[in-house]
Design a protein around this motif. Structure first.
Motif, PDB file in Angstrom:
ATOM      1  N   ALA A  58      21.681 -32.496  26.788  1.00 12.05           N
ATOM      2  CA  ALA A  58      20.331 -33.026  26.558  1.00 12.05           C
ATOM      3  C   ALA A  58      20.321 -34.553  26.560  1.00 12.05           C
ATOM      4  O   ALA A  58      19.325 -35.166  26.934  1.00 12.05           O
ATOM      5  CB  ALA A  58      19.766 -32.496  25.246  1.00 12.05           C
ATOM      6  N   VAL A  59      21.429 -35.152  26.146  1.00 13.90           N
ATOM      7  CA  VAL A  59      21.575 -36.610  26.186  1.00 13.90           C
ATOM      8  C   VAL A  59      22.584 -36.928  27.281  1.00 13.90           C
ATOM      9  O   VAL A  59      23.734 -36.495  27.211  1.00 13.90           O
ATOM     10  CB  VAL A  59      22.058 -37.176  24.831  1.00 13.90           C
ATOM     11  N   THR A  60      22.125 -37.650  28.298  1.00 14.77           N
ATOM     12  CA  THR A  60      23.013 -38.014  29.405  1.00 14.77           C
ATOM     13  C   THR A  60      23.281 -39.508  29.487  1.00 14.77           C
ATOM     14  O   THR A  60      24.138 -39.940  30.246  1.00 14.77           O
ATOM     15  CB  THR A  60      22.425 -37.542  30.745  1.00 14.77           C
ATOM     16  N   ASP A  61      22.536 -40.280  28.697  1.00 17.35           N
ATOM     17  CA  ASP A  61      22.687 -41.729  28.707  1.00 17.35           C
ATOM     18  C   ASP A  61      22.558 -42.259  27.278  1.00 17.35           C
ATOM     19  O   ASP A  61      21.560 -42.887  26.922  1.00 17.35           O
ATOM     20  CB  ASP A  61      21.627 -42.359  29.618  1.00 17.35           C
ATOM     21  N   PRO A  62      23.586 -42.001  26.453  1.00 13.10           N
ATOM     22  CA  PRO A  62      23.496 -42.422  25.050  1.00 13.10           C
ATOM     23  C   PRO A  62      23.618 -43.931  24.900  1.00 13.10           C
ATOM     24  O   PRO A  62      24.020 -44.638  25.825  1.00 13.10           O
ATOM     25  CB  PRO A  62      24.691 -41.718  24.402  1.00 13.10           C
ATOM     26  N   ARG A  63      23.262 -44.382  23.726  1.00  9.37           N
ATOM     27  CA  ARG A  63      23.409 -45.805  23.414  1.00  9.37           C
ATOM     28  C   ARG A  63      24.876 -46.217  23.510  1.00  9.37           C
ATOM     29  O   ARG A  63      25.774 -45.430  23.216  1.00  9.37           O
ATOM     30  CB  ARG A  63      22.916 -46.092  22.002  1.00  9.37           C
ATOM     31  N   ILE A  64      25.082 -47.460  23.872  1.00 13.11           N
ATOM     32  CA  ILE A  64      26.439 -48.000  23.953  1.00 13.11           C
ATOM     33  C   ILE A  64      27.127 -47.894  22.600  1.00 13.11           C
ATOM     34  O   ILE A  64      28.310 -47.563  22.523  1.00 13.11           O
ATOM     35  CB  ILE A  64      26.423 -49.457  24.458  1.00 13.11           C
ATOM     36  N   SER A  65      26.390 -48.124  21.526  1.00  9.13           N
ATOM     37  CA  SER A  65      26.988 -48.068  20.190  1.00  9.13           C
ATOM     38  C   SER A  65      27.461 -46.648  19.868  1.00  9.13           C
ATOM     39  O   SER A  65      28.480 -46.478  19.185  1.00  9.13           O
ATOM     40  CB  SER A  65      26.003 -48.548  19.127  1.00  9.13           C
ATOM     41  N   THR A  66      26.769 -45.634  20.365  1.00  6.63           N
ATOM     42  CA  THR A  66      27.190 -44.246  20.149  1.00  6.63           C
ATOM     43  C   THR A  66      28.489 -43.975  20.883  1.00  6.63           C
ATOM     44  O   THR A  66      29.442 -43.423  20.313  1.00  6.63           O
ATOM     45  CB  THR A  66      26.097 -43.272  20.637  1.00  6.63           C
ATOM     46  N   VAL A  67      28.550 -44.369  22.145  1.00  8.29           N
ATOM     47  CA  VAL A  67      29.765 -44.168  22.938  1.00  8.29           C
ATOM     48  C   VAL A  67      30.924 -44.938  22.319  1.00  8.29           C
ATOM     49  O   VAL A  67      32.043 -44.415  22.216  1.00  8.29           O
ATOM     50  CB  VAL A  67      29.545 -44.585  24.407  1.00  8.29           C
ATOM     51  N   GLN A  68      30.666 -46.163  21.859  1.00  3.66           N
ATOM     52  CA  GLN A  68      31.728 -46.968  21.250  1.00  3.66           C
ATOM     53  C   GLN A  68      32.247 -46.319  19.975  1.00  3.66           C
ATOM     54  O   GLN A  68      33.452 -46.271  19.743  1.00  3.66           O
ATOM     55  CB  GLN A  68      31.232 -48.389  20.948  1.00  3.66           C
ATOM     56  N   SER A  69      31.352 -45.811  19.150  1.00  2.00           N
ATOM     57  CA  SER A  69      31.772 -45.145  17.912  1.00  2.00           C
ATOM     58  C   SER A  69      32.626 -43.926  18.205  1.00  2.00           C
ATOM     59  O   SER A  69      33.645 -43.686  17.541  1.00  2.00           O
ATOM     60  CB  SER A  69      30.554 -44.727  17.089  1.00  2.00           C
ATOM     61  N   LEU A  70      32.243 -43.145  19.198  1.00  2.00           N
ATOM     62  CA  LEU A  70      33.025 -41.964  19.554  1.00  2.00           C
ATOM     63  C   LEU A  70      34.354 -42.350  20.184  1.00  2.00           C
ATOM     64  O   LEU A  70      35.385 -41.737  19.906  1.00  2.00           O
ATOM     65  CB  LEU A  70      32.221 -41.062  20.483  1.00  2.00           C
TER      66      LEU A  70
END
Length: 69
Positions: free
Chosen positions: A37-49
């Motif tokens: 459902a989310v294909t383009d998350p926030r950069i901060s989300t990707v960085q946290s993961l």
């Protein structure tokens, strides 16, 4: 990088609540990422993961992750 993060989340799908607690990314966001459902998350989300998986390199490979107490 997001594709790699999503793949790792899919391998850890049974531990998403734990990943959410340790990474600071909300559980609903993780479920949306794994469902597509989310294909383009926030950069901060990707960085946290990314940071979570870097700190827990064996989590996805072993099928386990550290428990949150």
């Amino acid at each position: 990088m997001f594709a790699e993060i999503r793949d790792r989340l899919l391998r850890e799908k049974g531990n998403l609540r734990n990943i959410a607690a340790q990474s600071g990314v909300p559980y609903p966001t993780l479920t949306k990422i794994t469902s597509g459902a989310v294909t383009d998350p926030r950069i901060s989300t990707v960085q946290s993961l990314y940071d979570y998986f870097e700190a827990n390199p064996d989590a996805a490979e072993s099928g386990t992750s550290a428990n949150v107490h």
